[in-house]
Design a protein around this motif. Structure first.
Motif, PDB file in Angstrom:
ATOM      1  N   THR A  91       0.830  -1.194   0.000  1.00 51.76           N
ATOM      2  CA  THR A  91       0.000   0.000   0.000  1.00 51.76           C
ATOM      3  C   THR A  91       0.871   1.253   0.000  1.00 51.76           C
ATOM      4  O   THR A  91       2.016   1.233   0.459  1.00 51.76           O
ATOM      5  CB  THR A  91      -0.919   0.029   1.232  1.00 51.76           C
ATOM      6  OG1 THR A  91      -0.116  -0.010   2.414  1.00 51.76           O
ATOM      7  CG2 THR A  91      -1.876  -1.157   1.238  1.00 51.76           C
ATOM      8  N   SER A 107      -5.073   5.875   1.375  1.00 54.27           N
ATOM      9  CA  SER A 107      -4.217   4.727   1.069  1.00 54.27           C
ATOM     10  C   SER A 107      -4.665   4.116  -0.250  1.00 54.27           C
ATOM     11  O   SER A 107      -5.872   4.054  -0.537  1.00 54.27           O
ATOM     12  CB  SER A 107      -4.290   3.679   2.177  1.00 54.27           C
ATOM     13  OG  SER A 107      -3.734   4.180   3.376  1.00 54.27           O
ATOM     14  N   THR A 108      -3.711   3.671  -1.042  1.00 44.71           N
ATOM     15  CA  THR A 108      -4.011   3.034  -2.319  1.00 44.71           C
ATOM     16  C   THR A 108      -2.991   1.938  -2.573  1.00 44.71           C
ATOM     17  O   THR A 108      -1.991   1.811  -1.834  1.00 44.71           O
ATOM     18  CB  THR A 108      -3.990   4.063  -3.461  1.00 44.71           C
ATOM     19  OG1 THR A 108      -4.359   3.427  -4.675  1.00 44.71           O
ATOM     20  CG2 THR A 108      -2.613   4.681  -3.617  1.00 44.71           C
ATOM     21  N   ASP A 109      -3.230   1.165  -3.597  1.00 46.06           N
ATOM     22  CA  ASP A 109      -2.332   0.047  -3.899  1.00 46.06           C
ATOM     23  C   ASP A 109      -1.054   0.551  -4.562  1.00 46.06           C
ATOM     24  O   ASP A 109      -1.032   1.594  -5.226  1.00 46.06           O
ATOM     25  CB  ASP A 109      -3.020  -0.939  -4.843  1.00 46.06           C
ATOM     26  CG  ASP A 109      -4.224  -1.619  -4.188  1.00 46.06           C
ATOM     27  OD1 ASP A 109      -4.172  -1.837  -2.972  1.00 46.06           O
ATOM     28  OD2 ASP A 109      -5.206  -1.883  -4.904  1.00 46.06           O
ATOM     29  N   LEU A 127      -3.134  10.956  -9.341  1.00 41.34           N
ATOM     30  CA  LEU A 127      -4.029   9.854  -9.038  1.00 41.34           C
ATOM     31  C   LEU A 127      -5.337  10.018  -9.805  1.00 41.34           C
ATOM     32  O   LEU A 127      -5.714  11.133 -10.194  1.00 41.34           O
ATOM     33  CB  LEU A 127      -4.342   9.773  -7.537  1.00 41.34           C
ATOM     34  CG  LEU A 127      -3.174   9.675  -6.556  1.00 41.34           C
ATOM     35  CD1 LEU A 127      -2.744  11.062  -6.093  1.00 41.34           C
ATOM     36  CD2 LEU A 127      -3.548   8.810  -5.346  1.00 41.34           C
ATOM     37  N   TYR A 129      -9.423   9.514  -9.473  1.00 41.75           N
ATOM     38  CA  TYR A 129     -10.484   9.367  -8.468  1.00 41.75           C
ATOM     39  C   TYR A 129     -11.574   8.474  -9.054  1.00 41.75           C
ATOM     40  O   TYR A 129     -12.227   8.826 -10.033  1.00 41.75           O
ATOM     41  CB  TYR A 129     -11.052  10.734  -8.101  1.00 41.75           C
ATOM     42  CG  TYR A 129     -12.247  10.664  -7.173  1.00 41.75           C
ATOM     43  CD1 TYR A 129     -12.111  10.199  -5.864  1.00 41.75           C
ATOM     44  CD2 TYR A 129     -13.508  11.063  -7.618  1.00 41.75           C
ATOM     45  CE1 TYR A 129     -13.213  10.137  -5.021  1.00 41.75           C
ATOM     46  CE2 TYR A 129     -14.606  11.018  -6.778  1.00 41.75           C
ATOM     47  CZ  TYR A 129     -14.455  10.550  -5.484  1.00 41.75           C
ATOM     48  OH  TYR A 129     -15.546  10.487  -4.634  1.00 41.75           O
ATOM     49  N   ARG A 136     -10.902   0.784  -3.204  1.00 44.27           N
ATOM     50  CA  ARG A 136     -10.084   2.000  -3.096  1.00 44.27           C
ATOM     51  C   ARG A 136     -10.511   2.986  -4.176  1.00 44.27           C
ATOM     52  O   ARG A 136     -10.588   2.629  -5.348  1.00 44.27           O
ATOM     53  CB  ARG A 136      -8.594   1.674  -3.233  1.00 44.27           C
ATOM     54  CG  ARG A 136      -8.093   0.703  -2.151  1.00 44.27           C
ATOM     55  CD  ARG A 136      -6.586   0.569  -2.226  1.00 44.27           C
ATOM     56  NE  ARG A 136      -6.085  -0.418  -1.290  1.00 44.27           N
ATOM     57  CZ  ARG A 136      -5.806  -0.165  -0.013  1.00 44.27           C
ATOM     58  NH1 ARG A 136      -6.003   1.040   0.466  1.00 44.27           N
ATOM     59  NH2 ARG A 136      -5.347  -1.123   0.773  1.00 44.27           N
ATOM     60  N   TYR A 138      -8.918   5.752  -5.040  1.00 44.52           N
ATOM     61  CA  TYR A 138      -7.794   6.458  -5.664  1.00 44.52           C
ATOM     62  C   TYR A 138      -6.790   5.447  -6.199  1.00 44.52           C
ATOM     63  O   TYR A 138      -6.531   4.418  -5.558  1.00 44.52           O
ATOM     64  CB  TYR A 138      -7.115   7.401  -4.666  1.00 44.52           C
ATOM     65  CG  TYR A 138      -8.016   8.529  -4.195  1.00 44.52           C
ATOM     66  CD1 TYR A 138      -8.082   9.723  -4.894  1.00 44.52           C
ATOM     67  CD2 TYR A 138      -8.790   8.382  -3.050  1.00 44.52           C
ATOM     68  CE1 TYR A 138      -8.900  10.750  -4.471  1.00 44.52           C
ATOM     69  CE2 TYR A 138      -9.622   9.413  -2.614  1.00 44.52           C
ATOM     70  CZ  TYR A 138      -9.667  10.596  -3.340  1.00 44.52           C
ATOM     71  OH  TYR A 138     -10.489  11.604  -2.910  1.00 44.52           O
ATOM     72  N   SER A 139      -6.248   5.769  -7.359  1.00 45.72           N
ATOM     73  CA  SER A 139      -5.249   4.903  -7.990  1.00 45.72           C
ATOM     74  C   SER A 139      -4.151   5.767  -8.579  1.00 45.72           C
ATOM     75  O   SER A 139      -4.424   6.706  -9.341  1.00 45.72           O
ATOM     76  CB  SER A 139      -5.898   4.054  -9.089  1.00 45.72           C
ATOM     77  OG  SER A 139      -4.919   3.289  -9.768  1.00 45.72           O
TER      78      SER A 139
END
Length: 475
Positions: A91, A107-109, A127, A129, A136, A138-139
């Motif tokens: 994460t 938190s994101t991957d 990121l 949305y 999650r 956000y990426s």
């Protein structure tokens, strides 16, 4: 021939040499500028789509706070890990700085998959949305790099100004004009459905007329370069149209052009290919034409006795060397931009090389390179012939008939050197007590050459000796 008379006919680079030269410059510049402005007015985009809200995921900016790595889950028993599957999971904690959720910590991957970026604490990232994502929202998709690009641009501008000074400032202004024409006229006009080739020719003419005179000044040298560039651009456009039609190229050869043809159906893709060839050729054409025009001017200045034939031959030899290096530059530029594609084709050993070279993507680049190079080659004889013809007609070539003799300039008396007793000693003479210490008696030295090592007599000026001689080399 006096030095004043010799200098009055020489076309100094960077400034007009006579009223006739200024009239000739205006006779070319005014019609070309009027025709370009009228064409731009007729082709100016009138239905350009206005920017609206972006469709799809929303971009958000943030700063990475921490990265917690963890091993990825092992595949089920009896199965192998798929090719390209991520091997490093975990994460990433990000502080959102701009966009939806700014001021929050999320938190994101860890980014994964082909082409995924690597992140560390302190990195500024972009990121997406994903509002409807169940896990999650956000990426991370990319790094922020605006600060680095602005810094690089500032270093570039400072380097140009430090070396070029006022000429560098005019070059930066010309670069701004180029971007303005591209972004405000060429691209919107093509999107508005205008002919891409016609738009490219008019836009290239506008860039050339503005940038060349802005960068190199209003002079005969620049005017000749403008004329040579216009002629070569016309030849390049005609050759590109013939070559693309003969090779049956549609302009759709990769994913980008295919996507553009789907989303912007009114754009003529073959015309877009022709426009790219014309605009790409302009950047090298003005370099060659300005160089050839300035070369002829310098040769005429250094060799006042050269007529059209000698000026053309000498400048063409320089142009051949220039073209040889420019051709290599063009090939290397295309090879560098297409290096991933070249590696992909090299790895495809099952496809014959002939089939690879005739594929639409490679054939399109081959046509682009060949047509651009041919147009570049034509620029050398056209520009050189124009410059040599005008230089010869402006008084560089010697007039017909016998050349009147030039009266010899009496050489100054030989310099005197002082002997041990302080008496003057003429060049090649023995010391004589009857010679006063001020120098040798009048006429003692005759027409003997002046000694550069002693006495108060001034040294001969080699440049004045050069311009005072006859075109055939005799005094």
């Amino acid at each position: 021939m006096s030095s004043e008379h010799a200098h009055s006919h020489l076309p100094f680079p960077g400034r007009p040499s006579s009223r006739a030269a200024r009239r000739l410059s205006l006779a070319l510049l005014i019609p070309a500028a009027v025709l370009t402005l009228v064409s731009m007015a007729l082709l100016w985009p009138r239905d350009t789509p206005a920017p609206g809200p972006a469709d799809g995921p929303i971009r958000v900016l943030g700063t990475v706070v921490a990265v917690a790595s963890a091993p990825c889950a092992a595949p089920p028993a009896g199965e192998e890990l798929p090719t390209g599957a991520p091997t490093d999971c975990g994460t990433v904690t990000v502080d959102l700085t701009e966009g939806i959720g700014a001021g929050q910590r999320v938190s994101t991957d860890v980014p994964s998959g082909p082409g995924a970026i690597r992140v560390a604490a302190g990195d500024e990232v972009v990121l997406l949305y994903l509002e409807e994502s169940p896990e999650r929202q956000y990426s991370i998709i990319d790094h922020q790099r605006s600060t680095q690009l602005w810094l690089l641009g500032a270093v570039f501008a400072l380097a140009v100004l430090a070396f070029g000074r006022w000429r560098g400032l005019s070059a930066l202004a010309g670069l701004g004009v180029t971007f303005a024409v591209l972004l405000m006229f060429i691209v919107p006009a093509i999107l508005d459905g205008r002919s891409p080739l016609l738009v490219a020719i008019v836009g290239a003419a506008a860039i050339m007329l503005t940038v060349l005179y802005l960068t190199h000044g209003f002079s005969m040298t620049t005017t000749i370069a403008v004329a040579g560039t216009l002629a070569s651009l016309t030849i390049t456009a005609a050759l590109s149209a013939i070559a693309t039609a003969a090779a049956h190229l549609s302009g759709i050869a990769d994913e980008t052009s295919n996507y553009l043809s789907i989303t912007q159906g009114e754009v003529n893709m073959r015309g877009l290919l022709l426009a790219g060839i014309v605009i790409g050729s302009l950047g090298v054409l003005d370099d060659v034409t300005v160089t050839q025009s300035a070369t002829v001017s310098e040769l005429a200045l250094a060799n006042p006795g050269y007529g059209f034939r000698r000026l053309y031959s000498a400048a063409t030899r320089i142009g051949r060397a220039h073209i040889a290096s420019v051709i290599n530059t063009i090939v290397l530029a295309y090879a560098g931009a297409s290096l991933p594609l070249m590696l992909l084709f090299a790895a495809d050993t099952a496809t014959p090389i002939g089939e690879l070279l005739t594929s639409p993507l490679i054939a399109q680049e081959l046509v682009r390179s060949a047509v651009g190079t041919i147009g570049l080659i034509t620029a050398v004889p056209i520009t050189t012939a124009l410059a040599a013809l005008l230089a010869a007609r402006r008084g560089i070539e010697p007039e017909a008939g016998p050349v009147p003799p030039v009266p010899a300039t009496p050489a100054p008396a030989p310099a005197a050197r002082r002997g041990a007793a302080g008496v003057g000693v003429g060049v090649g003479e023995r010391p004589s007590p009857s010679v006063p210490s001020g120098g040798p008696p009048p006429g003692a030295g005759g027409d003997a050459p002046v000694s550069a090592a002693g006495g108060d007599a001034p040294e001969a000026d080699p440049w004045m000796a050069f311009v005072d001689r006859h075109p055939d080399g005799k005094r």
